[in-house]
Design an enzyme around this catalytic site. Structure first.
Site, short mmCIF file in Angstrom:
data_model
loop_
_atom_site.label_atom_id
_atom_site.label_comp_id
_atom_site.label_asym_id
_atom_site.label_seq_id
_atom_site.Cartn_x
_atom_site.Cartn_y
_atom_site.Cartn_z
N TYR A 80 0.94 -1.39 -0.26
CA TYR A 80 -0.10 0.02 0.02
C TYR A 80 1.00 1.24 -0.12
O TYR A 80 0.56 2.26 -0.78
CB TYR A 80 -0.94 -0.09 1.07
CG TYR A 80 -1.72 1.26 1.10
CD1 TYR A 80 -2.98 1.67 0.53
CD2 TYR A 80 -1.28 2.57 1.93
CE1 TYR A 80 -3.53 2.67 0.36
CE2 TYR A 80 -2.00 3.48 2.12
CZ TYR A 80 -3.28 3.81 1.26
OH TYR A 80 -3.93 4.70 1.28
N LYS A 111 -2.85 21.32 -3.41
CA LYS A 111 -1.71 20.34 -3.71
C LYS A 111 -2.16 19.33 -5.03
O LYS A 111 -3.29 18.94 -4.88
CB LYS A 111 -1.41 19.46 -2.37
CG LYS A 111 -0.55 18.04 -2.71
CD LYS A 111 -0.01 17.65 -1.51
CE LYS A 111 0.96 16.39 -1.57
NZ LYS A 111 0.36 15.29 -2.00
N GLY A 119 9.72 11.84 -5.26
CA GLY A 119 10.94 11.34 -5.64
C GLY A 119 12.15 11.88 -4.86
O GLY A 119 13.28 11.78 -5.10
N TYR A 138 -9.27 16.43 2.50
CA TYR A 138 -10.24 15.65 1.30
C TYR A 138 -11.39 16.37 1.45
O TYR A 138 -11.96 16.31 2.48
CB TYR A 138 -10.28 14.25 1.39
CG TYR A 138 -9.07 13.59 0.71
CD1 TYR A 138 -8.85 13.65 -0.63
CD2 TYR A 138 -8.12 12.55 1.43
CE1 TYR A 138 -7.68 12.99 -1.07
CE2 TYR A 138 -7.19 11.81 0.69
CZ TYR A 138 -7.04 12.34 -0.49
OH TYR A 138 -6.09 11.63 -1.07
N PRO A 146 1.60 14.97 3.11
CA PRO A 146 0.57 14.23 3.67
C PRO A 146 0.44 12.76 3.08
O PRO A 146 0.66 12.54 1.95
CB PRO A 146 -0.88 14.96 3.32
CG PRO A 146 -0.16 15.97 2.05
CD PRO A 146 1.22 16.06 2.17
N MET A 147 0.27 11.91 4.15
CA MET A 147 0.04 10.48 3.53
C MET A 147 -0.86 9.65 4.52
O MET A 147 -1.23 9.86 6.01
CB MET A 147 1.37 9.56 3.83
CG MET A 147 2.42 10.05 3.00
SD MET A 147 4.12 9.37 3.14
CE MET A 147 4.46 10.48 4.72
N ARG A 186 14.65 11.88 -2.53
CA ARG A 186 15.44 10.77 -1.82
C ARG A 186 16.76 11.31 -1.03
O ARG A 186 17.39 10.36 -0.57
CB ARG A 186 15.59 9.58 -2.40
CG ARG A 186 14.17 8.86 -2.97
CD ARG A 186 13.32 8.52 -1.96
NE ARG A 186 12.11 7.95 -2.15
CZ ARG A 186 11.01 8.59 -2.40
NH1 ARG A 186 11.06 9.99 -1.79
NH2 ARG A 186 9.97 8.16 -2.78
N HIS A 216 1.03 12.93 -6.75
CA HIS A 216 0.48 12.25 -5.73
C HIS A 216 1.53 11.05 -5.45
O HIS A 216 1.13 9.86 -5.28
CB HIS A 216 -0.94 11.54 -5.99
CG HIS A 216 -1.86 11.34 -4.85
ND1 HIS A 216 -2.61 12.33 -4.37
CD2 HIS A 216 -1.76 10.39 -3.92
CE1 HIS A 216 -3.32 11.76 -3.34
NE2 HIS A 216 -2.79 10.69 -3.06
N ARG A 231 7.21 9.03 1.55
CA ARG A 231 7.31 7.43 1.80
C ARG A 231 8.56 7.39 2.82
O ARG A 231 8.45 6.68 3.66
CB ARG A 231 7.42 6.80 0.73
CG ARG A 231 6.30 6.47 -0.19
CD ARG A 231 6.37 5.63 -1.41
NE ARG A 231 5.24 5.49 -2.22
CZ ARG A 231 4.72 6.19 -3.31
NH1 ARG A 231 5.70 7.38 -3.54
NH2 ARG A 231 3.82 6.14 -4.08
C1 LAC Z 1 -3.62 7.50 -1.37
C2 LAC Z 1 -4.52 8.29 -0.89
C3 LAC Z 1 -5.44 7.79 0.09
O1 LAC Z 1 -2.43 7.88 -2.14
O2 LAC Z 1 -4.06 9.57 -0.56
O3 LAC Z 1 -3.29 6.27 -0.95
#
Ligand code: LAC
Length: 360
Positions: A26, A226, A283, A132, A79-80, A285, A250, A305
Site C-alpha cells: 500500500y 496540492k 521522488g 479531502y 500528507p500520507m 530521496r 501524488h 514515503r
Molecule cells: C493514497 C490516497 C489515499 O494515495 O491519498 O493512498
C-alpha cells in the site's frame, strides 16, 4: 538488513523487510505500470549540478520563509494516509519526529489518529492539515473548523483524487483485513469497515475551483492546493485564493505516466512563483534533490514515503533520523555548490545531465 542505516534507501530496504507485505504494498505502490512513480526519482537525477567554489560557506543557515513565516529548513512531511500501516503509534509517532526536527507535518484526513488527538499528544509539532473534501460537505466543514481550533497553520487541499486510481500492488497484496486504518473522527459518517477504497468513494469527484475559492474565503487558515502539474492550474489556484501550490503527482499514485514533478516545477514557478510559495514533492530521496528543487524555484519540499520507512524501522526516532539524514545531506550540498542559504540557490546551478538517470 545488516550494518547501519545511513541513507534513505537503506531505510526503505529495512522497512521493506520489517513491514507486513500488504502494508508495504500500500505504502510503496503507485498507479498503473508505476512509470511516474519511478520517473519522479529519476527526474531529479537527470539534472547535473554546476557548483561554484571559494564562496566562503562557513556560516550556513537552512532557513526559508514559507507562508510568510520563517522556518528553520525547507522540509515538510507530505500528507500520507494511515501511518498506522508503518507503526502502531501512527501519526503521533510521526508528530514526535516532526517536533524534534521542527518539520511541518501534514496531518492527513485519512489518518489513523484524529487531528485533535495529534495536536494534543504532540503540541510542539508544527502542523498543516491535509483536506479531502467529501461529498458530504458537513464532514469537511467539521474537519476545517477542527483544524483551526487545534493549531493547524494551513489547509492542504488535495486536488488530484477525483477518483482513486487502480493500484495493482495493492490488489495483489491487500492490506491485512481488519487493519485499523482510520479513526472515527476522520471517517465522518462512514459505518462499518474503512478501507482506502471506501474512503475514496466519499471524496467529492465534483470539486471545482469555485469550491477552492469558497474554502479560501471562509477559512481562517491559508489554503494550499496540492496536486497541480500545469502552469494553467497553478494560475487558477492563485486566482481562486490559494496562498501556495504543491507541484505533485501524488507520489505516482494517481494517473500513471503524468509528468515527473521535477519536470513540471519550472513552468509553474515561472507562472506563479512571484506571487505565492511553490512547493514540490515526489521522488525526493537525497539532500541534492532538495537542493535542485530549490534551485528550480521551489520554496520548500515535501518528503513522503521515506518518513514512513523511518517510522516502520524505528518509530519516532527512525522518522527523525530520516529527516536528519536528509537535512545533513542538504546542508553539505549547499556548502559544496557554494551557497550559504537556500535563497542563494538558482537555476544557474543546474544543467541537463548527460548521463541516463537510472529509474530508482
Ligand atoms: C493514497 C490516497 C489515499 O494515495 O491519498 O493512498
Amino acid at each position: 538488513m545488516d550494518g547501519p542505516l545511513i541513507s534513505l534507501a537503506d531505510y526503505e530496504l529495512a522497512a521493506r523487510g520489517a513491514l507486513e507485505p500488504g502494508a508495504y504494498a500500500y505504502l510503496a505502490g503507485g498507479a498503473g505500470d508505476e512509470v511516474t512513480l519511478r520517473d519522479n526519482a529519476a527526474a531529479w537525477r537527470r539534472l547535473a549540478l554546476l557548483p561554484r567554489m571559494l564562496v566562503g560557506v562557513g556560516e550556513r543557515k537552512l532557513e526559508v520563509t514559507l507562508l510568510e513565516r520563517s522556518r528553520p529548513h525547507p522540509l515538510l512531511i507530505a500528507p500520507m494516509a494511515f501511518h498506522s500501516l508503518a507503526h502502531a503509534g501512527a501519526e503521533i509517532e510521526t508528530a514526535r519526529a516532526a517536533a524534534a526536527t521542527q518539520t511541518i507535518l501534514c496531518v492527513p484526513t485519512l489518518g489513523t489518529t484524529g487531528q485533535a488527538a495529534v495536536a494534543q499528544a504532540v503540541p510542539a509539532a508544527p502542523r498543516w492539515f491535509q483536506l479531502y473534501v467529501f461529498s458530504d460537505r458537513a464532514v469537511s466543514r467539521e474537519l476545517v473548523a477542527a483544524a483551526a481550533e487545534h493549531g493547524y497553520e494551513a489547509l492542504v487541499l488535495t486536488a488530484d483524487v477525483p477518483v482513486r486510481s487502480v493500484r495493482e500492488r495493492e490488489l495483489r497484496t491487500p492490506v491485512p483485513e481488519g487493519a485499523q486504518l482510520a479513526s472515527k473522527v476522520t471517517v465522518g459518517k462512514t459505518a462499518g469497515a474503512v478501507t482506502p477504497a471506501h474512503f475514496a468513494a466519499q471524496v467529492d469527484p465534483d470539486l471545482r475551483w469555485e469550491d477552492v475559492e469558497r474554502l479560501a474565503a471562509e477559512s481562517r487558515l491559508p489554503v494550499v492546493v496540492k496536486g497541480l502539474l500545469t502552469p494553467e492550474d497553478a494560475r487558477l489556484a492563485v486566482d481562486h485564493g490559494a496562498r501556495a501550490v504543491v507541484v505533485s503527482n501524488h507520489g505516482g499514485r494517481q494517473l500513471d505516466t503524468v509528468i515527473a514533478s521535477a519536470d513540471a516545477l519550472p513552468a509553474i514557478v515561472e507562472e506563479v512563483g512571484g506571487q505565492v510559495d511553490v512547493l514540490v514533492d515526489g521522488g525526493i530521496r537525497r539532500g541534492i534533490d532538495v537542493l535542485k528543487a530549490l534551485a528550480l524555484g521551489a520554496t520548500a519540499v515535501m518528503v513522503g514515503r521515506p518518513v514512513l520507512w523511518g517510522l516502520a524501522v524505528g518509530g519516532a526516532a527512525g522518522a527523525q533520523r530520516v529527516l536528519e539524514i536528509l537535512l545533513a545531506e542538504f546542508d553539505a550540498a549547499l556548502a559544496m555548490v557554494g551557497a550559504r542559504r537556500p535563497s542563494e540557490l538558482d537555476s544557474r546551478l543546474l544543467a541537463p545531465a548527460r548521463w541516463v538517470a537510472e529509474s530508482q
